[in-house]
Design a protein around this motif. Structure first.
Motif, short mmCIF file in Angstrom:
data_model
loop_
_atom_site.label_atom_id
_atom_site.label_comp_id
_atom_site.label_asym_id
_atom_site.label_seq_id
_atom_site.Cartn_x
_atom_site.Cartn_y
_atom_site.Cartn_z
N ASN A 82 0.85 -1.30 0.13
CA ASN A 82 0.07 -0.10 0.02
C ASN A 82 0.86 1.23 0.06
OD1 ASN A 82 -2.50 -0.83 -0.07
ND2 ASN A 82 -2.66 -1.32 2.15
N GLN A 83 2.15 1.00 -0.37
CA GLN A 83 2.94 2.30 -0.54
C GLN A 83 3.05 2.95 -1.99
OE1 GLN A 83 3.73 3.43 2.42
NE2 GLN A 83 2.80 1.73 3.36
N THR A 84 3.67 4.12 -2.24
CA THR A 84 3.73 4.52 -3.47
C THR A 84 5.28 5.07 -3.89
OG1 THR A 84 2.95 6.73 -2.67
CG2 THR A 84 1.40 5.37 -3.69
N ILE A 85 5.40 5.04 -5.10
CA ILE A 85 6.66 5.70 -5.44
C ILE A 85 6.18 7.32 -5.72
CG2 ILE A 85 6.19 4.77 -8.03
CD1 ILE A 85 9.25 5.09 -8.63
N SER A 86 6.95 8.05 -5.39
CA SER A 86 6.60 9.31 -5.46
C SER A 86 6.13 9.96 -6.76
CB SER A 86 7.52 10.53 -4.57
OG SER A 86 7.75 9.97 -3.13
N GLN A 87 5.60 10.96 -7.01
CA GLN A 87 5.17 11.82 -8.01
C GLN A 87 6.48 12.64 -8.61
OE1 GLN A 87 1.83 14.34 -7.54
NE2 GLN A 87 2.18 15.24 -9.35
N ILE A 110 14.49 9.02 4.88
CA ILE A 110 13.61 8.34 5.69
C ILE A 110 12.54 7.76 4.60
CG2 ILE A 110 12.14 7.98 7.51
CD1 ILE A 110 14.87 8.40 8.15
N GLY A 111 12.21 6.41 4.40
CA GLY A 111 11.08 6.13 3.63
C GLY A 111 11.61 5.72 2.15
N THR A 112 12.42 4.42 2.19
CA THR A 112 12.95 4.21 0.95
C THR A 112 12.09 3.90 -0.37
OG1 THR A 112 14.53 3.06 2.14
CG2 THR A 112 14.88 2.82 -0.09
N GLY A 113 10.98 3.33 0.15
CA GLY A 113 9.91 2.60 -0.99
C GLY A 113 10.84 1.90 -2.01
N SER A 114 10.54 2.61 -3.14
CA SER A 114 11.11 2.00 -4.51
C SER A 114 12.78 2.08 -4.64
CB SER A 114 10.36 2.47 -5.60
OG SER A 114 10.81 4.00 -5.81
N ALA A 115 13.16 3.15 -3.81
CA ALA A 115 14.35 3.79 -4.06
C ALA A 115 14.74 4.59 -5.14
CB ALA A 115 15.57 2.64 -3.95
N VAL A 142 16.26 4.54 5.14
CA VAL A 142 15.65 3.73 6.27
C VAL A 142 14.36 3.49 5.61
CG1 VAL A 142 15.24 3.22 8.60
CG2 VAL A 142 16.94 4.78 7.77
N GLU A 143 13.84 2.31 5.45
CA GLU A 143 12.63 1.84 5.16
C GLU A 143 12.19 0.79 6.24
OE1 GLU A 143 10.09 2.57 2.80
OE2 GLU A 143 9.11 0.78 3.92
N ARG A 144 10.72 0.86 6.71
CA ARG A 144 10.28 -0.33 7.70
C ARG A 144 9.72 -1.47 7.34
NH1 ARG A 144 4.89 0.08 8.36
NH2 ARG A 144 4.74 -0.54 10.39
N HIS A 145 9.34 -1.66 5.92
CA HIS A 145 8.86 -2.86 5.34
C HIS A 145 10.07 -3.70 4.76
CE1 HIS A 145 4.62 -2.45 5.68
NE2 HIS A 145 4.86 -1.15 5.21
N PRO A 146 10.16 -4.94 5.32
CA PRO A 146 11.18 -5.90 4.73
C PRO A 146 11.00 -6.18 3.25
CG PRO A 146 10.33 -6.87 6.68
CD PRO A 146 9.65 -5.36 6.53
N GLY A 182 14.26 -0.52 9.07
CA GLY A 182 14.08 -0.11 10.61
C GLY A 182 13.28 0.92 10.47
N ASP A 183 13.05 1.58 11.78
CA ASP A 183 11.95 2.56 12.02
C ASP A 183 13.04 3.81 11.69
OD1 ASP A 183 10.43 4.70 13.14
OD2 ASP A 183 10.11 3.72 14.87
N GLY A 184 12.33 4.51 10.80
CA GLY A 184 13.40 5.71 10.44
C GLY A 184 12.69 6.99 11.04
N SER A 185 11.80 7.08 11.80
CA SER A 185 11.38 8.09 12.66
C SER A 185 12.63 8.45 13.95
CB SER A 185 10.09 8.15 13.55
OG SER A 185 10.01 7.10 14.24
N LEU A 198 4.22 8.68 7.79
CA LEU A 198 5.46 8.34 8.44
C LEU A 198 4.85 7.67 9.65
CD1 LEU A 198 8.66 8.71 8.52
CD2 LEU A 198 8.16 10.12 10.66
N LEU A 199 5.27 6.46 9.96
CA LEU A 199 4.75 5.35 10.88
C LEU A 199 5.94 5.35 12.10
CD1 LEU A 199 2.76 2.73 9.23
CD2 LEU A 199 1.83 4.85 10.20
N GLY A 200 5.81 4.98 13.16
CA GLY A 200 6.99 4.62 13.95
C GLY A 200 6.79 5.26 15.44
#
Ligand code: SAH
Length: 222
Positions: A64-69, A91-96, A114-118, A141-144, A214-216
């Motif tokens: 449920n995450q997105t690659i940014s616009q 913080i929030g690597t997503g697709s990289a 840092v990204e929280r989803h393996p 990890g938790d990037g917060s 941003l969760l954490g």
């Protein structure tokens, strides 16, 4: 870094995207344009989204995450004003995709992301591997909480919405360093802050952006 040859259909779509971002004022800096040309976005989207890779839209990745616009990535990257040799935390690597753009601009510098989803850490590492960008490190990890091990950072970018900028991230910014983040609840403002000897100073802000949260520990509670 590996240069990737771009197929003609993607090259045409990329040229169109760059022209429209330039026309709308979201792309002004030739270094950032070069990063967009050398780090083709279609290498960071899922197969099902390949036809839309050069639309100026966020696209879904996994979890449920997105690659940014693209327009948001160019705006944030330009505001961050990255110089060769800098140390950057994302913080929030997503697709990289943003990670690879940072890495391209940092040159001899280093990017920690840092990204929280393996699953996304794996996706991001696979995407980066194609480019042989050996100055990037994707951390699960938790990037917060930031990544204190490699602090302080010249630049910090948060690619997920925060109600307020996590304190550990402000602490891990070097003096004269810049941090950019989308701040707000249902809609966010992009905020660019500088750490000075006298404290944190707001440099720029622009409203009406929407990011995933941003969760954490110092973000939204899971
Ligand atoms: N820059 C990415 C944007 C991904 S969306 C891209 O263009 O692909 C934001 C990302 O932040 C998501 O992958 C989400 O999982 C991640 N995220 C949210 N809270 C986080 C946290 N506390 N620590 C690390 N990553 C987080």
């Amino acid at each position: 870094m590996n240069r990737i040859k771009i197929e003609k259909k993607y090259q045409i779509a990329l040229n169109d995207l760059i022209s429209s971002l330039r026309d709308s004022g979201f792309l002004n800096d030739y270094n950032v344009e070069n990063a967009f040309r050398n780090i083709p976005r279609h290498e960071f989207v899922q197969t099902s989204e390949l036809d839309r890779a050069y639309y100026n839209e966020p696209l879904s990745i996994m979890k449920n995450q997105t690659i940014s616009q693209p327009g948001v990535v160019s705006r944030m990257t330009e505001w961050l004003d990255i110089k060769n040799g800098q140390k950057i935390l994302e913080i929030g690597t997503g697709s990289a995709w943003q990670t690879a753009i940072l890495s391209y601009l940092a040159g001899t510098g280093t990017v920690y992301s840092v990204e929280r989803h393996p699953e996304l850490v794996k996706f991001a590492r696979e995407n980066l591997e194609k480019f042989k960008l050996d100055n990037t490190h994707v951390i699960l990890g938790d990037g917060s909480l930031g990544y204190p091990q490699a602090s302080p950072y010249d630049r910090i970018i948060i690619t997920a919405a925060c109600t307020e900028i996590p304190l550990p991230l402000l602490e891990q910014l070097s003096e004269n360093g810049l941090i950019i983040a989308p701040v707000g609840d249902s809609s966010q403002s992009l905020v660019l802050l500088k750490k000075t000897s006298g404290g944190i100073v707001k440099i720029k802000n622009e409203s009406h952006y929407v990011f995933v949260p941003l969760l954490g520990k110092f973000g939204k509670k899971v």
